[in-house]
Enzyme design. Structure first.
Site, mmCIF file in Angstrom:
data_model
loop_
_atom_site.group_PDB
_atom_site.id
_atom_site.type_symbol
_atom_site.label_atom_id
_atom_site.label_comp_id
_atom_site.label_asym_id
_atom_site.label_seq_id
_atom_site.Cartn_x
_atom_site.Cartn_y
_atom_site.Cartn_z
ATOM 1 N N LYS A 34 -75.893 -40.251 30.812
ATOM 2 C CA LYS A 34 -75.192 -41.150 30.648
ATOM 3 C C LYS A 34 -75.865 -42.984 31.319
ATOM 4 O O LYS A 34 -75.954 -43.434 32.314
ATOM 5 C CB LYS A 34 -73.824 -41.517 30.189
ATOM 6 C CG LYS A 34 -73.286 -41.745 31.705
ATOM 7 C CD LYS A 34 -71.514 -41.816 31.579
ATOM 8 C CE LYS A 34 -70.865 -42.326 32.552
ATOM 9 N NZ LYS A 34 -69.320 -41.714 32.688
ATOM 10 N N TYR A 255 -78.222 -74.967 41.665
ATOM 11 C CA TYR A 255 -77.361 -75.787 40.704
ATOM 12 C C TYR A 255 -76.123 -75.538 41.672
ATOM 13 O O TYR A 255 -75.782 -74.788 42.685
ATOM 14 C CB TYR A 255 -77.427 -74.155 40.258
ATOM 15 C CG TYR A 255 -78.281 -74.937 38.682
ATOM 16 C CD1 TYR A 255 -78.456 -75.332 37.853
ATOM 17 C CD2 TYR A 255 -78.980 -73.254 38.588
ATOM 18 C CE1 TYR A 255 -79.851 -75.302 36.803
ATOM 19 C CE2 TYR A 255 -79.686 -73.161 37.378
ATOM 20 C CZ TYR A 255 -80.257 -74.529 36.958
ATOM 21 O OH TYR A 255 -81.336 -74.418 35.776
HETATM 22 C C1 LIG Z 1 -69.205 -40.375 33.899
HETATM 23 C C2 LIG Z 1 -68.431 -39.546 33.951
HETATM 24 C C3 LIG Z 1 -68.599 -38.886 35.344
HETATM 25 C C4 LIG Z 1 -69.818 -39.135 36.586
HETATM 26 O O1 LIG Z 1 -68.768 -40.117 37.322
HETATM 27 P P1 LIG Z 1 -69.062 -40.631 38.806
HETATM 28 O O2 LIG Z 1 -68.344 -41.095 39.313
HETATM 29 O O3 LIG Z 1 -70.351 -41.567 38.467
HETATM 30 O O4 LIG Z 1 -69.770 -39.130 39.737
HETATM 31 C C5 LIG Z 1 -67.339 -38.161 35.567
HETATM 32 N N1 LIG Z 1 -67.225 -37.238 34.311
HETATM 33 C C6 LIG Z 1 -67.681 -38.274 33.022
HETATM 34 C C7 LIG Z 1 -66.251 -37.641 32.390
HETATM 35 C C8 LIG Z 1 -67.441 -39.124 33.246
HETATM 36 O O5 LIG Z 1 -67.749 -39.984 31.842
#
Ligand SMILES: *Cc1c(COP(=O)(O)O)cnc(C)c1O
Length: 356
Positions: A34, A255
């Site tokens: 994702k 800045y």
């Molecule tokens: C993003 C996500 C993960 C992975 O989490 P990490 O901490 O990056 O391993 C697992 N399960 C769900 C439902 C997620 O949305």
């Protein structure tokens, strides 16, 4: 053209996937891609993970899944947030996507729709209190899906709220709720482990694991370094020195004049800033240049930042690593008051991507 560059190391990705398999040898893997694979480029990363034999890929939104399918990725893809309406269910079926149902409205849409799906995961709320059915509702949800027919496999899944902190006793409470729930409901698949749990509680179980951050080589555990967890950074963020300036003791840089030179010395200006996604809030974060570490001086600007290099030999054009194998992204995140998750996801398209 921007001097900033993102280099993606496919071998490091495969190594980190191997770490998942070492920790949970019997577990099928739902690998998270994702948010453009945590900023690494979803198409390239999904291609490598699919070739390495992961069992499924996870995305948050339908358009992310459709982009992977359009690129020819045929591995099962799970929609982590399911759908809001039911107009898109036909597309989900056509593209062979798996759904998570976490809300009564999604369940109703599924029950009213007449198509068939290979796999639906029921999300259980074990303590995050964000998405999911309460444990006591799950048996009825599973029964409704079974009764409906047309769904080949049902899974039970939860996402843990506190697994990043190994000392947090709430994780045991959340896992116990999940265990109680799975005793009460017979389904084909189970899953609760994110990266943090995979690393902190390795084991022989055959529940699905859902690694995200650990695949990309950053640490998901508070107070633990990625290298001590034997994770390799997949992303290297670099730029180049675009100017070298001398500063006298007492002069300020950048800045707001927030940084003041203690001695006469030199400042190297690096061609990357918050316009590329480097965090403006990173104070005195380390960078690596010619094998040495230097610290940021003053505020990060949109297109550049300054580092203090004393009297060391530094030249225009020198490569500077902002994070990667020499500077852990978790260290930069700590300097910026955030997590590596956020730094990875908020890189902009300005930095050119290179895959090796
Ligand atoms: C993003 C996500 C993960 C992975 O989490 P990490 O901490 O990056 O391993 C697992 N399960 C769900 C439902 C997620 O949305």
């Amino acid at each position: 053209m921007s001097e900033s560059r993102v280099t993606i190391d496919g071998a490091a990705l495969r190594h980190n996937l191997q770490r998942v398999r070492q920790c949970r040898p019997a577990a099928p893997i739902l690998a998270m891609v994702k948010a453009d694979a945590y900023g690494h480029g979803a198409l390239a990363i999904a291609g490598i993970l699919a070739a390495a034999g992961v069992d499924a890929l996870g995305v948050a939104h339908l358009d992310e899944a459709l982009a992977l399918r359009a690129a020819g990725i045929s591995t099962p893809i799970t929609l982590l947030e399911g759908l809001v309406g039911h107009e898109e269910l036909d597309q989900v079926a056509r593209q062979h996507l798996h759904l998570i149902v976490h809300h009564r409205q999604q369940l109703q849409a599924l029950l009213q729709w007449s198509g068939a799906l290979q796999r639906v995961w029921i999300k259980v709320n074990t303590g995050m209190n964000r998405l999911g059915f309460r444990p006591q509702e799950v048996a009825a949800v599973a029964a409704a899906l079974r009764q409906r027919g047309g769904i080949a496999e049902i899974g039970l899944l939860t996402h843990l709220a506190c697994a990043d902190d190994e000392a947090d006793a709430q994780t045991d409470v959340h896992l116990q709720r999940f265990a109680d729930c799975r005793r009460a409901v017979a389904v084909e698949h189970h899953s609760c482990a994110n990266s943090a749990l995979i690393l902190s509680r390795p084991g022989a179980g055959d529940d699905w694991v859902r690694p995200g951050l650990m695949l990309y080589g950053a640490s998901p555990l508070l107070g633990r370094r990625a290298d001590e967890l034997d994770l390799r950074p997949v992303m290297r963020l670099t730029s180049r020195v675009i100017a070298v300036q001398s500063v006298r003791a007492g002069e300020t840089v950048g800045y707001g004049a927030t940084w003041r030179a203690q001695h006469d010395g030199r400042i190297a200006i690096v061609g990357i800033g918050y316009g590329d996604g480097y965090p403006r809030t990173a104070t005195a974060a380390p960078v690596a240049l010619r094998g040495r570490r230097y610290a940021l001086a003053g505020r990060v600007s949109m297109d550049m930042l300054a580092i203090t290099v004393g009297m060391d030999e530094v030249a225009v054009g020198d490569e500077v690593e902002l994070w990667g194998g020499q500077v852990a992204i978790d260290t930069v995140a700590a300097c910026a008051g955030t997590l590596s998750y956020e730094l990875l996801c908020r890189l902009t398209q300005r930095a050119q991507r290179h895959y090796e």
